[in-house]
Write a protein that holds these residues in place. Structure first.
Motif, PDB file in Angstrom:
ATOM      1  N   HIS A  22       0.836  -1.201   0.000  1.00 47.04           N
ATOM      2  CA  HIS A  22       0.000   0.000   0.000  1.00 47.04           C
ATOM      3  C   HIS A  22       0.879   1.262   0.000  1.00 47.04           C
ATOM      4  O   HIS A  22       0.636   2.198  -0.769  1.00 47.04           O
ATOM      5  N   ARG A  74      -3.803   5.855  11.316  1.00 48.39           N
ATOM      6  CA  ARG A  74      -2.879   5.291  12.311  1.00 48.39           C
ATOM      7  C   ARG A  74      -2.633   6.254  13.475  1.00 48.39           C
ATOM      8  O   ARG A  74      -2.434   5.834  14.612  1.00 48.39           O
ATOM      9  N   TRP A  90       2.103   6.484  -6.918  1.00 48.11           N
ATOM     10  CA  TRP A  90       0.957   7.281  -7.389  1.00 48.11           C
ATOM     11  C   TRP A  90       1.128   8.759  -7.018  1.00 48.11           C
ATOM     12  O   TRP A  90       1.043   9.643  -7.864  1.00 48.11           O
ATOM     13  N   LYS A  97     -11.321   8.573   1.926  1.00 45.84           N
ATOM     14  CA  LYS A  97     -10.568   7.874   0.879  1.00 45.84           C
ATOM     15  C   LYS A  97     -11.489   7.385  -0.235  1.00 45.84           C
ATOM     16  O   LYS A  97     -11.147   7.469  -1.409  1.00 45.84           O
ATOM     17  N   GLN A 133      -3.413   0.006  -4.841  1.00 50.75           N
ATOM     18  CA  GLN A 133      -3.915   0.849  -3.743  1.00 50.75           C
ATOM     19  C   GLN A 133      -5.334   0.483  -3.360  1.00 50.75           C
ATOM     20  O   GLN A 133      -5.661   0.384  -2.187  1.00 50.75           O
TER      21      GLN A 133
END
Ligand code: HEM
Length: 145
Positions: A9, A141, A16, A89, A58
């Motif tokens: 990821h 996170r 990207w 997202k 992704q």
């Protein structure tokens, strides 16, 4: 397993977002100054080969990661900070797909010196989305600001 998926990821994110930042800050200004769509098209042809697989990675790894941190039924509820970041997202993914499809099917086929600035706005928008993708990932996170 988590470490491996997260590695893919973050690697996909580097490609990207990094690729779009290079495109928006160095290749696009050069193409706009020269009024030459070829400069953009040559970069995009090369970048597409690694950029599109990176985006596919992704989405696949991202959906798996999202299922680990939040119940799929809550992804678009924006009810708690983690679900909200996942929801952001998903909205960014939809916006990226809309801009990419418009660029690919409506702007690029007739790209000329005159339509370069319009293409430039598409590139800047997708680049901004790619940076917010990274920020929303880090929020998950760290719990936000
Ligand atoms: C181009 C698109 C994307 C980029 C650039 C991106 C970038 C990132 C980054 C940099 C992280 C931080 C990793 C860490 O804290 O160690 C992250 C985490 C995460 N991303 Fe993405 N992401 C993208 C697409 C997606 C998609 C489509 C989803 C699915 C909804 C998603 C779901 C997640 C989740 C759930 C995490 C948290 C993982 C964890 O901390 O355990 N991402 N992303």
């Amino acid at each position: 397993m988590l470490w491996l998926i997260l590695t893919f990821h973050v690697l996909g994110a580097s490609i990207w977002t990094g690729g779009h930042l290079v495109l928006a800050t160095t290749v696009l200004p050069r193409a706009l100054t020269a009024g030459d769509p070829g400069i953009l098209l040559r970069f995009e042809q090369g970048f597409e080969r690694i950029g599109i697989p990176a985006l596919v990675v992704q989405v696949a790894t991202g959906l798996w990661l999202a299922s680990q941190v939040s119940d799929p039924g809550r992804w678009l509820s924006f009810a708690d900070p983690v679900s909200a970041a996942v929801g952001v997202k998903l909205c960014l993914l939809a916006a990226t797909a809309l801009f990419a499809a418009n660029a690919r099917f409506r702007v690029i086929p007739t790209l000329s010196a005159e339509s370069l600035p319009l293409m430039g706005w598409h590139i800047r928008a997708v680049t901004l989305f790619s940076v917010v993708f990274v920020m929303a990932g880090v929020w998950i996170r760290t719990g936000g600001f």
